[in-house]
Motif scaffolding. Structure first.
Motif, short mmCIF file in Angstrom:
data_model
loop_
_atom_site.label_atom_id
_atom_site.label_comp_id
_atom_site.label_asym_id
_atom_site.label_seq_id
_atom_site.Cartn_x
_atom_site.Cartn_y
_atom_site.Cartn_z
N ALA A 58 0.83 -1.21 0.00
CA ALA A 58 0.00 0.00 0.00
C ALA A 58 0.86 1.25 0.00
O ALA A 58 0.59 2.21 -0.74
N GLY A 59 1.91 1.26 0.82
CA GLY A 59 2.77 2.44 0.92
C GLY A 59 3.49 2.75 -0.37
O GLY A 59 3.64 3.92 -0.75
N TRP A 60 3.93 1.72 -1.09
CA TRP A 60 4.64 1.93 -2.36
C TRP A 60 3.68 2.47 -3.43
O TRP A 60 4.04 3.30 -4.25
N ALA A 61 2.43 1.98 -3.41
CA ALA A 61 1.41 2.50 -4.34
C ALA A 61 1.08 3.95 -4.01
O ALA A 61 0.92 4.78 -4.92
N ILE A 62 0.99 4.28 -2.72
CA ILE A 62 0.71 5.66 -2.32
C ILE A 62 1.83 6.58 -2.76
O ILE A 62 1.59 7.71 -3.24
N LEU A 63 3.07 6.12 -2.62
CA LEU A 63 4.21 6.94 -3.04
C LEU A 63 4.14 7.27 -4.53
O LEU A 63 4.42 8.40 -4.95
N ALA A 78 -13.32 5.93 -18.24
CA ALA A 78 -13.51 7.28 -17.70
C ALA A 78 -13.87 7.24 -16.22
O ALA A 78 -13.43 8.09 -15.44
N ALA A 79 -14.69 6.23 -15.82
CA ALA A 79 -15.10 6.15 -14.42
C ALA A 79 -13.90 5.90 -13.51
O ALA A 79 -13.82 6.47 -12.41
N VAL A 80 -12.98 5.05 -13.96
CA VAL A 80 -11.80 4.77 -13.14
C VAL A 80 -10.89 5.98 -13.09
O VAL A 80 -10.37 6.36 -12.03
N VAL A 81 -10.68 6.63 -14.26
CA VAL A 81 -9.84 7.82 -14.30
C VAL A 81 -10.47 8.95 -13.48
O VAL A 81 -9.76 9.81 -12.95
N ALA A 82 -11.80 8.94 -13.34
CA ALA A 82 -12.48 9.98 -12.55
C ALA A 82 -12.02 9.96 -11.10
O ALA A 82 -12.19 10.96 -10.38
N MET A 83 -11.45 8.84 -10.66
CA MET A 83 -10.90 8.80 -9.31
C MET A 83 -9.78 9.81 -9.14
O MET A 83 -9.43 10.19 -8.02
N LEU A 84 -9.20 10.23 -10.26
CA LEU A 84 -8.18 11.27 -10.20
C LEU A 84 -8.74 12.55 -9.59
O LEU A 84 -8.00 13.34 -8.99
N ALA A 85 -10.05 12.74 -9.74
CA ALA A 85 -10.68 13.93 -9.17
C ALA A 85 -10.60 13.95 -7.66
O ALA A 85 -10.78 15.00 -7.04
N ALA A 138 -3.98 4.39 -7.01
CA ALA A 138 -5.09 4.77 -6.13
C ALA A 138 -6.03 3.60 -5.87
O ALA A 138 -6.44 3.35 -4.73
N THR A 139 -6.41 2.88 -6.93
CA THR A 139 -7.35 1.76 -6.73
C THR A 139 -6.73 0.67 -5.87
O THR A 139 -7.41 0.04 -5.05
N LEU A 140 -5.42 0.42 -6.03
CA LEU A 140 -4.75 -0.59 -5.22
C LEU A 140 -4.70 -0.16 -3.75
O LEU A 140 -5.07 -0.94 -2.85
N ALA A 141 -4.28 1.06 -3.49
CA ALA A 141 -4.16 1.54 -2.11
C ALA A 141 -5.52 1.63 -1.43
O ALA A 141 -5.68 1.27 -0.26
N ILE A 142 -6.53 2.11 -2.16
CA ILE A 142 -7.87 2.27 -1.58
C ILE A 142 -8.48 0.90 -1.27
O ILE A 142 -9.14 0.72 -0.24
N THR A 143 -8.27 -0.06 -2.14
CA THR A 143 -8.78 -1.42 -1.87
C THR A 143 -8.17 -1.97 -0.59
O THR A 143 -8.88 -2.54 0.26
N ILE A 144 -6.87 -1.81 -0.43
CA ILE A 144 -6.20 -2.27 0.79
C ILE A 144 -6.73 -1.52 2.01
O ILE A 144 -6.91 -2.12 3.08
#
Length: 663
Positions: free
Chosen positions: A95-100, A205-212, A379-385
């Protein structure tokens, strides 16, 4: 273990008020509309407002999980910290590496977008060469400010002011747009569901919308700095979960009416996804009419968006510095990467390296669409964890104090599993799989990033540190301020008194012993000798039979202290009850007998007896922390003595905010 009064009563001291707290949290996510709008509209077309709303539902559920986890643990690290407590160090590192990665992407995106928003001031900012130079200046400025620790303290109000300006601008764009470009028919003019856009485009687009919602990890890092009541936490979580998606959906609706989807040579398209992809909000207000209104709004956008984006880069770099510090003290990356500058205590090595990586991302790609897909991977990896960790913590720590608890639970044995977190975990997990399926560049770059990090982690932990991949090994800040330990403490004596300060003192000793081992000092394992001194009056022989409760109290105190000490790997813990005429003499005797290298002793609280030594109190010539036992140890100890001062007195009850309901 004794719990502080404030925690026992379910209270947290209040800091900023709810409006300021919401603004501070909004500043961590509200900036991303300035580059997310164009990326989502490029594939979402007329469904973009609806896509932002759907993504907003996931954002709302994610907010609940992050608020519960952050309020419960009160540690920096977000998803990585949750995973550390719920699972183990390996999952925490993933999770930490994905957040970085996400922090670096946000810095790069802000740096790329910022010069384009300054075009109303000078058209030359739109050139490729100027863009690269300005982006380099933004990253260098953000890095320097963080190395100098300009943003390290007292930044909440600054964040709040910038967030209020940001929010006011977005509401102004929506409000003005309602009057000058209100054409709802434009939203559906080129819409052919599952054809334009296709199902794949909608998912993309829905997944990229997480960038918001970039920055939710940075917002969770505010937890140790801002203390609020449970009621206020509910207000902030509810307000954020509702307001942010509505503002973003409103911005998207106005954008698609101002810069509508039109027929293009390769199908329907919008200028937001090509001409204005790097400055979509500027493109929206440029379409306002009359012309003078558009010019005024362009200047307003430039004057607000530029500092907002620079602050986004700066706070993301602050997230990098805090995140690498957390990874370093938990021995997930080497100490030299998290090494702190001695004067300002900032991880300058990590900041410099991450600044260079962020600039490399800008120089190599200069493509917001590629960076957005890569952000979605992390983001999706870290948020899932994060969701899975919050769910598991409900099982492993059911009685842990939770100032905020996600509503709507289902029974699972003695635990209540949060249904919103379960739904969100499934949704974010599927979103992560869609990134792997549909975002080819993000898939390979993201997998490469994670593979490099995991390989580095395994080699470092197994072959350099020689420690477990899953067990926590933490060191103190001192281990990050030096290359070679000046003194080795492999044999420490820790007096235990059966007070609530014992845990902190033993933990300090454990960190010192673990740091000595982690930095390569000593042979074998480090030792903590925990001693409890029972004072025997002169009227009794030292081996006289004493009341059973005194022996029992000593054993309980030592057993609790042993549990704390054994949390540190490669640190052996022994306990001993000692009888002596005076506590100080007993401690010194034990240290001499064990050949201790240092004694770690807690400072004694200030005396309540006024008049100094003449009346039995602490003399004025000595610090308040030096009592009779401590003074004796300092004078007679055969080794070094490390004195830990007692904590500051608790704030008056009037500053506390009561928390009602279930803890």
């Amino acid at each position: 273990m004794k719990v502080p009064n404030a925690a026992r009563k379910g209270k947290l001291r209040r800091g900023l008020g709810v409006p300021w707290l919401f603004a501070a949290a909004y500043s961590a996510v509200g900036f991303s509309i300035y580059f997310a709008l164009g990326v989502v509209a490029e594939r979402g077309l007329g469904l973009t407002p609806l896509i932002f709303l759907v993504a907003g539902l996931l954002f709302g559920l994610t907010t609940l999980s992050y608020v519960e986890g952050s309020a419960m643990l009160r540690e920096r690290g977000g998803s990585s910290s949750f995973a550390r407590h719920a699972f183990n160090e390996l999952v925490s590192f993933v999770a930490g590496w994905a957040i970085l990665l996400d922090y670096l992407i946000v810095i790069a995106l802000a740096a790329i977008s910022l010069p384009h928003y300054l075009v109303p001031i000078w058209s030359g900012f739109d050139d490729k060469g100027s863009e690269l130079l300005f982006a380099a200046a933004v990253i260098a400025g953000a890095s320097l400010l963080n190395i100098m620790n300009v943003t390290g303290r007292g930044r909440q109000r600054s964040l709040a002011f910038i967030a209020l300006a940001d929010l006011a601008l977005q509401l102004a764009v929506i409000g003005v747009g309602i009057f000058v470009v209100m054409h709802p028919d434009r939203l559906t003019a080129q819409l052919d569901l599952f054809s334009h856009p296709s199902l794949r485009d909608i998912i993309y687009a829905a997944v990229v919308a997480m960038l918001a919602y970039a920055g939710i990890e940075a917002a969770s890092d505010l937890a140790p700095d801002i203390q609020v009541s449970r009621r206020d936490l509910k207000r902030i979580a509810s307000l954020g979960a509702i307001a942010v998606p509505l503002v973003y959906a409103g911005m998207a609706a106005i954008a698609l009416m101002a810069v509508p989807v039109v027929a293009g040579p390769h199908g329907p398209e919008t200028a937001l996804g090509n001409q204005y992809i790097q400055d979509p909000v500027l493109g929206v207000v440029s379409a306002f009419h009359p012309h003078w209104l558009a010019e005024i709004m362009r200047w307003v956008v430039a004057l607000v968006a530029a500092p907002v984006l620079f602050w986004a880069a700066t706070t993301s770099m602050l997230g990098v510095s805090r995140h690498t510090y957390t990874l370093a003290i938990n021995r997930q990356i080497p100490s030299w990467l998290g090494k702190l500058e001695k004067r300002r205590a900032t991880p300058y090595v990590a900041i410099t390296i991450c600044g260079l990586i962020a600039f490399g991302l800008v120089a190599v790609t200069q493509n917001i669409k590629v960076l957005a897909g890569l952000y979605a991977f992390g983001a999706t990896l870290a948020i899932t964890i994060a969701h899975l960790s919050v769910i598991r913590l409900r099982v492993t720590m059911p009685d842990k104090l939770r100032p905020f608890r996600i509503p709507w639970g289902m029974a699972w044995g003695p635990a209540q599993l949060p249904i919103p977190a379960i739904i969100a975990a499934i949704a974010s997990g599927l979103a992560f799989l869609s990134v792997l399926a549909f975002h080819s560049t993000a898939r390979w770059v993201g997998i490469g990033w994670m593979a490099f990090g995991l390989t580095f982690y395994v080699v470092y932990r197994k072959f350099i540190e020689g420690t477990s991949l899953t067990k926590r090994v933490s060191v103190g800040e001192a281990a990050l301020t030096k290359q070679i330990p000046e003194v080795e403490f492999s044999n420490l004596l820790v007096p235990v008194f059966g007070t609530k300060l014992d845990d902190d003192i033993v933990a300090t000793a454990g960190r010192l012993a673990a740091a000595e081992r982690a930095d390569g000092g000593g042979e074998g394992e480090s030792r903590l000798q925990l001693v409890y001194v029972i004072e025997v009056p002169l009227t009794l022989p030292l081996d006289a039979e004493l009341p059973p409760e005194r022996e029992a109290q000593a054993r309980r105190a030592l057993e609790r202290a042993r549990e704390v000490g054994e949390e540190y790997e490669d640190v052996g813990v022994s306990t001993e009850v000692i009888r002596a005429r005076k506590t100080g003499a007993g401690i010194v005797e034990a240290a001499s007998r064990a050949h201790s290298e240092a004694i770690i002793i807690g400072g004694e609280p200030p005396t309540k007896i006024r008049g100094g030594g003449r009346l039995g109190g602490i003399g004025a010539a000595k610090p308040a922390e030096i009592g009779a036992a401590t003074e004796y140890v300092l004078k007679k100890a055969p080794c070094r003595v490390l004195l830990t001062a007692p904590p500051e007195p608790e704030a008056p009850a009037a500053l506390d905010a009561s928390i009602d309901g279930h803890p």
